[in-house]
Design a protein around this motif. Structure first.
Motif, mmCIF file in Angstrom:
data_model
loop_
_atom_site.group_PDB
_atom_site.id
_atom_site.type_symbol
_atom_site.label_atom_id
_atom_site.label_comp_id
_atom_site.label_asym_id
_atom_site.label_seq_id
_atom_site.Cartn_x
_atom_site.Cartn_y
_atom_site.Cartn_z
ATOM 1 N N CYS A 31 0.860 -1.181 0.000
ATOM 2 C CA CYS A 31 0.000 0.000 0.000
ATOM 3 C C CYS A 31 0.900 1.237 0.000
ATOM 4 O O CYS A 31 1.860 1.297 0.782
ATOM 5 C CB CYS A 31 -0.884 -0.024 1.243
ATOM 6 N N ASN A 33 0.370 3.941 1.233
ATOM 7 C CA ASN A 33 0.268 4.659 2.505
ATOM 8 C C ASN A 33 1.024 3.932 3.627
ATOM 9 O O ASN A 33 0.997 4.351 4.774
ATOM 10 C CB ASN A 33 -1.215 4.833 2.881
ATOM 11 N N LEU A 34 1.688 2.852 3.252
ATOM 12 C CA LEU A 34 2.485 2.113 4.241
ATOM 13 C C LEU A 34 3.939 1.959 3.810
ATOM 14 O O LEU A 34 4.827 1.786 4.639
ATOM 15 C CB LEU A 34 1.884 0.707 4.455
ATOM 16 N N GLY A 42 0.426 4.724 7.594
ATOM 17 C CA GLY A 42 -0.868 4.209 7.161
ATOM 18 C C GLY A 42 -2.036 4.943 7.796
ATOM 19 O O GLY A 42 -1.868 5.874 8.590
ATOM 20 N N CYS A 43 -3.216 4.514 7.448
ATOM 21 C CA CYS A 43 -4.430 5.082 8.036
ATOM 22 C C CYS A 43 -4.437 4.744 9.528
ATOM 23 O O CYS A 43 -3.974 3.664 9.912
ATOM 24 C CB CYS A 43 -5.667 4.475 7.373
ATOM 25 N N PHE A 45 -6.445 3.663 11.538
ATOM 26 C CA PHE A 45 -7.193 2.485 12.012
ATOM 27 C C PHE A 45 -6.656 1.186 11.435
ATOM 28 O O PHE A 45 -7.161 0.111 11.722
ATOM 29 C CB PHE A 45 -8.677 2.619 11.612
ATOM 30 N N CYS A 46 -5.611 1.264 10.585
ATOM 31 C CA CYS A 46 -5.240 0.113 9.758
ATOM 32 C C CYS A 46 -4.473 -0.979 10.506
ATOM 33 O O CYS A 46 -3.393 -0.753 11.042
ATOM 34 C CB CYS A 46 -4.410 0.592 8.576
ATOM 35 N N ASN A 48 -4.337 -4.653 8.813
ATOM 36 C CA ASN A 48 -4.923 -5.554 7.818
ATOM 37 C C ASN A 48 -5.196 -6.949 8.349
ATOM 38 O O ASN A 48 -6.108 -7.627 7.879
ATOM 39 C CB ASN A 48 -4.040 -5.614 6.570
ATOM 40 N N PHE A 88 -4.753 -4.966 1.783
ATOM 41 C CA PHE A 88 -3.933 -3.858 1.277
ATOM 42 C C PHE A 88 -4.566 -3.247 0.008
ATOM 43 O O PHE A 88 -5.778 -3.189 -0.081
ATOM 44 C CB PHE A 88 -2.481 -4.318 1.062
ATOM 45 N N THR A 89 -3.733 -2.859 -0.967
ATOM 46 C CA THR A 89 -4.228 -2.080 -2.119
ATOM 47 C C THR A 89 -4.062 -2.927 -3.383
ATOM 48 O O THR A 89 -2.953 -3.045 -3.921
ATOM 49 C CB THR A 89 -3.452 -0.752 -2.225
ATOM 50 N N ARG A 119 -7.483 1.572 -3.273
ATOM 51 C CA ARG A 119 -7.589 3.003 -2.962
ATOM 52 C C ARG A 119 -7.989 3.749 -4.244
ATOM 53 O O ARG A 119 -7.578 3.359 -5.336
ATOM 54 C CB ARG A 119 -6.220 3.543 -2.513
ATOM 55 N N ARG A 159 -5.556 9.388 5.512
ATOM 56 C CA ARG A 159 -5.879 8.610 4.314
ATOM 57 C C ARG A 159 -4.942 8.949 3.155
ATOM 58 O O ARG A 159 -4.704 8.118 2.284
ATOM 59 C CB ARG A 159 -7.318 8.884 3.866
HETATM 60 S S1 SF4 Z 1 -6.309 0.922 5.452
HETATM 61 FE FE1 SF4 Z 1 -5.795 0.411 3.322
HETATM 62 S S2 SF4 Z 1 -5.126 2.373 2.464
HETATM 63 FE FE2 SF4 Z 1 -5.009 2.609 4.682
HETATM 64 S S3 SF4 Z 1 -2.904 2.063 5.181
HETATM 65 FE FE3 SF4 Z 1 -4.159 0.220 5.433
HETATM 66 S S4 SF4 Z 1 -3.952 -0.854 3.494
HETATM 67 FE FE4 SF4 Z 1 -3.308 1.257 3.139
#
Ligand code: SF4
Length: 308
Positions: A31, A33-34, A42-43, A45-46, A48, A88-89, A119, A159
């Motif tokens: 991702c 964002n990671l 990352g987000c 709350f993430c 996975n 993930f993405t 995403r 995000r």
């Molecule tokens: S929630 Fe999705 S977009 Fe956000 S960091 Fe985790 S994998 Fe990436």
């Protein structure tokens, strides 16, 4: 009594005869964002591992599918499946790589659908056109993690994409007639009741085919856990969620498939709220609330302009 919302199960029943199971897959994507492209954290709350059955599974996609087909076949007698690239993405790679991963489903005649979670800032025309080719043989959906339509809230949860990114992705995806869903989180920090209802209104007039709901939950090892332990966030109560989700569903189109109404979580990772794992009771409460109101999904739906 018919369900007061358009559930994913009834949608699938309309598409195929017999029962269909969704197989969650971890296809080994990363991702942005990671991996440091957008951020390394990352987000907020993430986690996975808390999201899907096969999350963190290092087995090949083929093995994950094979194991799931065997498991659901033996346990529930299911013989039709939807491959759900969830962790993930799942468009964060060149098309050649996507092809290699998605083509695995072609080895399994039991697989009838291809669902891809990603995403909104990780698609382009080449990828969307490529994915659209699967529609000849499969039921194809792309699910975009949007979470909220308010950019202030998106920024506060790290995000690293905007609502406009989603609108661009939506336009592109619909240009190729791919079913499109928005993944929305209810109860985000800084989201007042009015913000959540604005999300519903913003989605109500859009050309989306599905919404998947997630109740903000605190998972181990996340930034959200730190905020929760520091007393800096409030989580929704079951009672509040029931009211909000009924208000939300009344606004959106009756033809929008509710891919998921309640997000439960792996107890190993879930810190709070624990009521999310009492799925049957909460679903009953939602149905009872609709019955009390004499309303259902779409009761208050009309074309609306975006609200900011
Ligand atoms: S929630 Fe999705 S977009 Fe956000 S960091 Fe985790 S994998 Fe990436």
């Amino acid at each position: 009594m018919t369900e007061p919302y358009y559930s994913f199960n009834s949608y699938l029943r309309g598409q195929f005869s017999g029962r269909v199971r969704r197989i969650s897959l971890d296809a080994g994507f990363s991702c942005p964002n990671l991996d440091g492209t957008l951020s390394q954290t990352g987000c907020i709350f993430c986690n996975n591992k808390a999201f899907g059955v096969n999350a963190g599974n290092k087995a090949t996609i083929e093995t994950q599918i094979k194991d799931s087909i065997r498991f659901y076949g033996e346990k529930q007698g299911v013989d039709k499946f939807v491959a759900y690239f969830q962790s993930f993405t799942n468009t964060y790679a060149p098309v050649a790589e996507l092809k290699k991963k998605f083509d695995t489903i072609r080895k399994f005649p039991q697989i009838k659908g291809l669902f891809i979670s990603t995403r909104p800032d990780c698609v382009d025309e080449e990828k969307i056109e490529f994915i659209s080719r699967y529609a000849k043989d499969y039921l194809v959906w792309i699910e975009y993690g949007l979470q909220a339509t308010n950019n202030r809230i998106l920024e506060s949860i790290n995000r690293k994409h905007t609502y406009e990114d989603f609108l661009r992705a939506l336009e592109l995806t619909r240009k190729y007639s791919i079913n499109t869903a928005a993944h929305m989180i209810i109860g985000l920090p800084g989201a007042a009741y009015e913000d959540i209802i604005k999300d519903a209104r913003n989605l109500a007039g859009r050309d989306i085919q599905g919404i998947k709901f997630h109740i903000l939950s605190v998972f181990r090892g996340t930034k959200l856990e730190e905020l929760y332990n520091a007393g800096k966030i409030n989580l929704l109560s079951e009672k509040d969620y029931v009211k909000i989700i009924c208000d939300y569903l009344e606004i959106i189109s009756p033809g929008t498939v509710i891919l998921r109404l309640l997000s439960n979580a792996d107890p190993e990772y879930l810190i709070a709220p624990l009521w999310v794992n009492d799925k049957a009771r909460v679903l009953d409460a939602i149905k009872a609330e609709f019955a009390k109101r004499c309303t259902r999904q779409g009761s208050k739906n009309r074309k609306m302009k975006d609200e900011r």
